[in-house]
Motif scaffolding. Structure first.
Motif, short mmCIF file in Angstrom:
data_model
loop_
_atom_site.label_atom_id
_atom_site.label_comp_id
_atom_site.label_asym_id
_atom_site.label_seq_id
_atom_site.Cartn_x
_atom_site.Cartn_y
_atom_site.Cartn_z
N UNK A 116 16.19 31.91 23.11
CA UNK A 116 15.96 30.48 23.34
C UNK A 116 15.47 29.78 22.07
N UNK A 117 15.79 28.50 21.97
CA UNK A 117 15.44 27.73 20.78
C UNK A 117 15.22 26.28 21.17
N UNK A 118 14.52 25.58 20.29
CA UNK A 118 14.28 24.15 20.45
C UNK A 118 14.83 23.44 19.22
N UNK A 119 15.66 22.42 19.43
CA UNK A 119 16.29 21.71 18.32
C UNK A 119 16.08 20.21 18.49
N UNK A 120 16.03 19.51 17.38
CA UNK A 120 15.94 18.05 17.39
C UNK A 120 17.14 17.48 16.63
N UNK A 121 17.54 16.29 16.99
CA UNK A 121 18.74 15.70 16.42
C UNK A 121 18.38 14.74 15.30
N UNK A 122 19.36 14.48 14.46
CA UNK A 122 19.22 13.54 13.35
C UNK A 122 19.83 12.19 13.76
N UNK A 123 19.44 11.15 13.05
CA UNK A 123 19.99 9.82 13.34
C UNK A 123 21.47 9.73 13.01
N UNK A 124 22.00 10.72 12.25
CA UNK A 124 23.43 10.74 11.94
C UNK A 124 24.26 11.41 13.02
N UNK A 137 17.38 28.06 28.15
CA UNK A 137 17.73 28.76 26.91
C UNK A 137 17.74 27.80 25.71
N UNK A 138 17.98 26.52 25.95
CA UNK A 138 18.09 25.56 24.85
C UNK A 138 17.42 24.26 25.26
N UNK A 139 16.57 23.74 24.37
CA UNK A 139 15.90 22.46 24.57
C UNK A 139 16.27 21.56 23.40
N UNK A 140 16.76 20.36 23.71
CA UNK A 140 17.22 19.41 22.69
C UNK A 140 16.41 18.12 22.87
N UNK A 141 15.97 17.54 21.76
CA UNK A 141 15.18 16.31 21.83
C UNK A 141 15.43 15.49 20.58
N UNK A 142 14.91 14.27 20.58
CA UNK A 142 14.98 13.41 19.40
C UNK A 142 13.93 13.80 18.38
N UNK A 143 14.12 13.33 17.17
CA UNK A 143 13.18 13.68 16.12
C UNK A 143 11.87 12.92 16.16
N UNK A 144 11.90 11.70 16.75
CA UNK A 144 10.71 10.85 16.77
C UNK A 144 10.85 9.82 17.87
N UNK A 145 9.75 9.57 18.57
CA UNK A 145 9.78 8.60 19.66
C UNK A 145 9.66 7.18 19.12
N UNK A 176 14.71 24.04 15.01
CA UNK A 176 15.67 23.57 14.01
C UNK A 176 15.73 22.06 14.12
N UNK A 177 15.55 21.38 12.99
CA UNK A 177 15.51 19.92 12.98
C UNK A 177 16.78 19.35 12.34
N UNK A 178 17.07 18.11 12.70
CA UNK A 178 18.14 17.37 12.04
C UNK A 178 19.54 17.80 12.39
N UNK A 179 19.80 18.18 13.62
CA UNK A 179 21.16 18.57 14.01
C UNK A 179 22.03 17.34 14.24
#
Length: 291
Positions: free
Chosen positions: A187-195, A124-132, A154-157
């Motif tokens: 379902x959604x895919x989100x990427x995290x922020x460096x903060x 249901x939810x996929x979380x990843x980094x913003x850039x390798x 959704x980017x920058x979480x």
């Protein structure tokens, strides 16, 4: 007694499946492989969400896609075990059915493998980094996966506040330390922020006890464009010096010690796409990027 067992089985079947996509990172000084900083923060958000919910309501797993075989004790194996040391029992290696020889100079595109595996696993939810930190580092993986799966991106979480199985409530990082609360349908895919919160320290014992489980999915898709790339170590660019037109020592000292004032820029709100594109093009021409 039967009703209690049925409700427990229902809660177990309705567990939220969360997948954290992880990659190989690289230390900026030594160049050695390690767990990627942003991917570790993404896994930290998933583990925090699991801890906040009742036991058994959230199932967290970490996936790493690779076109080559990862040998036990290799540098890649040690780096991936850094994620296991965060509290996971196993890490899933998503690979094609026919692994590529390391001596071959072919680049395997991993996003089709991940897209196929996500369709099979149906999280249901996929979380990843913003850039390798290794490889192309283009930051396009979340976009390619979201477009292929038809999921919202959704980017920058920086924080996942709650998740009820149908909607996700999270905080998104904005410029100048601002935050925006979002509610996203799953379902959604989100990427995290460096903060986002820093990842917990990896425990050596847990990292050694955990296992890397290989899952074969589809065939290898070669990236002919990336095979033509020439990858070289990045060099620090020279800083552009400000021309000082002062005629005496006092004016030169004042000009050198003066702080730069950022008084330029324009804030656009409620404009159309054409007007926004026109302002961007105007700025690029003023900076000399487009002629």
């Amino acid at each position: 007694m039967n009703s209690v067992n049925q409700s427990a089985a229902l809660g177990q079947s309705a567990a939220l499946k969360v997948v954290s996509l992880v990659s190989l990172g690289q230390h900026p000084v030594s160049g050695r492989l390690r767990r990627a900083e942003q991917d570790a923060r993404a896994l930290e958000l998933c583990l925090t969400l699991s801890r906040q919910q009742p036991e058994g309501q959230v199932s967290v797993s970490a996936w790493h896609a690779s076109g080559e075989e990862i040998m036990t004790g290799s540098e890649q194996d040690v780096a991936l075990r850094g994620y296991l040391g965060m509290g996971l029992e196993a890490l899933t290696l998503v690979t094609p059915r026919a692994l590529q020889d390391k001596a071959a100079e072919r680049v395997v595109d991993v996003w089709p493998l991940l897209a196929a595996r996500l369709r099979e696993g149906a999280p249901q939810l996929v979380v990843c980094g913003g850039q390798s930190e290794t490889g192309e580092g283009s930051g396009l993986l979340p976009h390619l996966l979201a477009e292929s799966l038809g999921w919202p991106l959704v980017e920058g979480l920086v924080e996942i506040e709650s998740c009820d199985g149908e909607h996700l409530t999270a905080l998104q990082a904005l410029p100048r330390g601002q935050r925006r609360r979002l509610r996203v349908r799953l379902p959604a895919l989100v990427s995290v922020d460096s903060a986002a919160p820093a990842a917990r320290q990896s425990a050596f014992g847990q990292a050694r006890r955990g296992s890397l489980v290989r899952v074969e999915t589809g065939g290898a898709a070669h990236d002919s464009v990336a095979e033509a790339f020439a990858i070289t170590p990045a060099r620090k660019r020279p800083k552009r010096l400000k021309r000082i037109k002062a005629t005496n020592a006092r004016d030169r000292f004042k000009a050198a010690a003066a702080k730069a004032e950022g008084g330029g820029g324009k804030r656009l709100e409620g404009v159309s796409a054409e007007e926004g594109a026109g302002e961007i093009l105007k700025l690029l021409r003023e900076e000399g990027v487009v002629r």
